[in-house]
Design an enzyme around this catalytic site. Structure first.
Site, PDB file in Angstrom:
ATOM      1  NE  ARG A  57     -32.128  33.755  57.562  1.00 21.79           N
ATOM      2  CZ  ARG A  57     -32.760  34.889  57.252  1.00 21.79           C
ATOM      3  NH1 ARG A  57     -32.188  36.057  57.527  1.00 21.79           N
ATOM      4  NH2 ARG A  57     -33.918  34.863  56.651  1.00 21.79           N
ATOM      5  CB  VAL A  89     -33.733  36.923  51.888  1.00 22.20           C
ATOM      6  CG1 VAL A  89     -34.136  38.357  52.217  1.00 22.20           C
ATOM      7  CG2 VAL A  89     -33.579  36.101  53.165  1.00 22.20           C
ATOM      8  CG  HIS A 105     -37.587  42.663  53.181  1.00 24.09           C
ATOM      9  ND1 HIS A 105     -38.466  42.103  54.071  1.00 24.09           N
ATOM     10  CD2 HIS A 105     -38.047  43.901  52.922  1.00 24.09           C
ATOM     11  CE1 HIS A 105     -39.417  42.984  54.360  1.00 24.09           C
ATOM     12  NE2 HIS A 105     -39.197  44.080  53.659  1.00 24.09           N
TER      13      HIS A 105
END
Ligand code: APR
Length: 234
Positions: A57, A89, A105
């Site tokens: 990611r 994020v 987060h």
């Protein structure tokens, strides 16, 4: 005197940049189990799988760009005191020009200690040419470097700061979140009387609140264009 504009953004904010949401059709949680890759238990069971998941990611960040919605939020800082509270994020709000961002987060580009994840002295930002973490890469306390992500079941250290910012809002905008995950979704309860509330989302969202909300049933870019017109002609 500039008004306080507070944003609560979710994965839908980055959808038009090509980053998958979680719960839409084809979302991330269709391909991966939350238990496996987004809980401390999953990380303890298989740290390699989790570290690889976030490496993938993180690397995707090099291939995506902030969309018009991110950029308009950056521009609105000329007219408002803007605070971005994001569940995302990714680093697209930063790259879209926003300065005042609370990542509830965590952040993909950062890593932290496995033993003491919330210790700021042990948090590191990865250089773009070194977006990979491997088993054996250690934090300064000698424990394995792990993604600086708040997993399900872990504390959300920035929620109090976020609630304080919502309490100061003259305008509160919810954009690109299904309002499914707490405590983030509970931030709506902190708006003060008289605060104008907007929600930008192409699909219906059950915000579980009786407060009056101005819904803009559009995607992030078109929705932010419409909201900018409304806010700048007030
Ligand atoms: N523009 C704006 N919103 C969009 C777009 C778009 N182009 N496309 C989809 N959306 C909306 C969806 O309709 C949905 O309401 O974005 C929302 C995405 O919801 P989720 O996938 O549930 O993402 P989010 O609400 O951010 O999830 C919250 O859950 O998995 C955890 O920690 C993770 O931060 C995440 C949290």
């Amino acid at each position: 005197m500039k008004k306080n504009l507070v944003i609560l953004s979710g994965a839908g904010m980055s959808a038009e940049s090509g980053i998958k949401t979680f719960r839409d059709t084809g979302g991330l949680w269709e391909d991966y189990s939350i238990q496996e890759v987004a809980t401390p238990e999953g990380y303890a069971r298989n740290p390699e799988l989790v570290i690889r998941f976030y490496n993938e990611r993180r690397k995707q960040l090099k291939d995506v760009q902030p969309n018009l919605g991110h950029k308009i939020l950056g521009e609105l800082e000329e007219h408002f005191n803007v605070t971005i509270i994001t569940q995302n994020v990714d680093n697209l709000h930063e790259r879209g020009g926003s300065k005042n961002i609370i990542h509830l987060h965590g952040e993909l580009v950062k890593v932290c200690s496995t033993r003491d994840p919330q210790n700021p002295r042990l948090v590191r930002e990865l250089a773009e040419d070194a977006y990979e973490v491997k088993i054996g890469d250690l934090a300064d306390d000698g424990s394995q470097l792990r993604p600086f992500i708040v997993w399900f079941g872990e504390p959300v250290p920035k929620i109090e700061e976020a609630a304080r910012m919502v309490d100061t809002a003259d305008i509160f905008v919810i954009i690109g979140t299904s309002m499914n995950v707490y405590p983030a979704a509970g931030l709506l309860d902190y708006v003060k009387p008289g605060c104008e509330i907007y929600l930008i989302d192409p699909h219906p969202v059950d915000v579980k609140s009786s407060l009056p909300i101005h819904v803009i049933r559009k995607g992030a870019s078109e929705g932010m264009e419409e909201l900018k017109k409304i806010l700048l002609t007030q």
